[in-house]
Design a protein around this motif. Sequence first.
Motif, short mmCIF file in Angstrom:
data_model
loop_
_atom_site.label_atom_id
_atom_site.label_comp_id
_atom_site.label_asym_id
_atom_site.label_seq_id
_atom_site.Cartn_x
_atom_site.Cartn_y
_atom_site.Cartn_z
N GLU A 31 0.84 -1.21 0.00
CA GLU A 31 0.00 0.00 0.00
C GLU A 31 0.88 1.26 0.00
OE1 GLU A 31 -3.34 0.30 2.63
OE2 GLU A 31 -3.80 -1.83 2.39
N TYR A 32 1.94 1.19 0.77
CA TYR A 32 2.88 2.31 0.86
C TYR A 32 3.53 2.56 -0.51
CZ TYR A 32 6.88 4.95 2.81
OH TYR A 32 7.82 5.89 3.10
N LEU A 35 1.19 4.21 -2.86
CA LEU A 35 1.05 5.65 -2.61
C LEU A 35 2.18 6.43 -3.28
CD1 LEU A 35 0.06 5.90 1.17
CD2 LEU A 35 -1.40 6.32 -0.79
N LEU A 36 3.36 5.83 -3.27
CA LEU A 36 4.51 6.50 -3.88
C LEU A 36 4.51 6.37 -5.40
CD1 LEU A 36 7.38 5.44 -1.43
CD2 LEU A 36 6.16 7.60 -1.48
N VAL A 38 3.08 7.26 -8.10
CA VAL A 38 2.10 8.24 -8.57
C VAL A 38 1.78 8.12 -10.05
CG1 VAL A 38 2.46 9.99 -6.80
CG2 VAL A 38 3.98 9.92 -8.77
N HIS A 39 2.68 7.51 -10.81
CA HIS A 39 2.44 7.40 -12.25
C HIS A 39 1.74 6.10 -12.62
CE1 HIS A 39 4.79 10.97 -12.39
NE2 HIS A 39 5.89 10.36 -11.97
N ASN A 45 10.52 5.72 -10.12
CA ASN A 45 11.67 6.20 -10.90
C ASN A 45 12.76 6.70 -9.96
OD1 ASN A 45 10.95 8.79 -10.11
ND2 ASN A 45 9.71 9.13 -11.94
N VAL A 47 13.91 9.62 -9.24
CA VAL A 47 13.61 10.81 -8.42
C VAL A 47 12.78 10.41 -7.19
CG1 VAL A 47 12.54 13.10 -8.42
CG2 VAL A 47 13.67 12.27 -10.48
N LEU A 48 11.74 9.66 -7.44
CA LEU A 48 10.88 9.22 -6.33
C LEU A 48 11.66 8.32 -5.37
CD1 LEU A 48 7.64 8.43 -8.35
CD2 LEU A 48 7.91 10.27 -6.70
#
Lengths: 154, 189
Positions: A31-32, A35-36, A38-39, A45, A47-48
């Motif tokens: 789930e975490y 959430l991260l 986003v795409h 990626n 950056v994330l």
Amino acid sequence: MKLKQGSFLWYLYLDKIYCLLSVRNVKALMEYFQLLDVHRKNTLNDVLFFHFLHHVTNLNRPQIMIIFDMLDWNAVGEIGFDQFYMLVCILLSHQNHLEEQFIYRHSRPVFELLDLDGDLRISLDDLKLYNFLFNIKKQELKELYHNFDITGDH
Amino acid sequence: MEEKPSKASGESLVHHGSEESHQQSDIRKLWTTATLSQMNLNLPLSKVEEWSDTDGSSFCHQKSGVDPGDNNFKQELDEHTLSKLELHRGRSLGSNLEERESRTEAEKSSSMSSLSILKQTPHRAYWAEQQNRLPLPLTELMENEAVEILTKALQSYRSGIGKDHFLTKQLQRSIEGLKKRRNKRLHVS
């Protein structure tokens, strides 16, 4: 390397024998991850990934990027949940001082991760590169290579 | 002259068979309800049999649609069947008053116990949902942390690929969605 106290990963429990998370913990981690993600590509990626690891640990940028390159072994520029899960297990084993146990239990995946060029060999330099992650002391590394390097080519 | 007794025995056999099958099905059904309505399943067997017996008699009468006080029901059956029934039912075919009492008692006890079960154990679907859901504080922590990480990532996106890039917009939308969800929860609680 230290996990930030009070972060989400800090609350996960790593099994001390198998060095794995329980199913409920994996579900929470998923789930975490979602959430991260986003795409909505089931990946993170660079950056994330950097901001995630920078937020939850005290690792610096070069160290984070070394880890990213290690996990992104097929060089797609993104890491999936499998790699993310493995990284979290490594972080938690480091946090709980179970690095040796982790390497013992998951020797093959660890070997595959550290074998950067895929020649089924891990050089001393490769291991030195990741000693911050597995907390392997320099002296221990030297002794290890001295004991196992029977061909003498390091 | 000779045919009559054989016919009678045949009838009795039919009666007996149908009654027995009835009773068997009754007992089977009541056995399940009896075990369901018991809180403690480690009861001695004798006690369980006692319960199922009393329940069995009441169920039998309910199904046949005959009042326990009605004697026509007994007259229809021959002696052989009755004796068999006596064996099965035991003391439940004693006085009608006793029977009625035992029936109401059995009904009461079964309804009471099933009610208490309903009160004490949650519904299976509710239980499964509770097992599968994350604890609320952990969900909140997770979302707050995600918002912090994503906000930092948004700054990197803006400086790296520009604020009009579709990835930046996508990231911004997901941050706003997370914030909305968090505010909604705060207002509810």
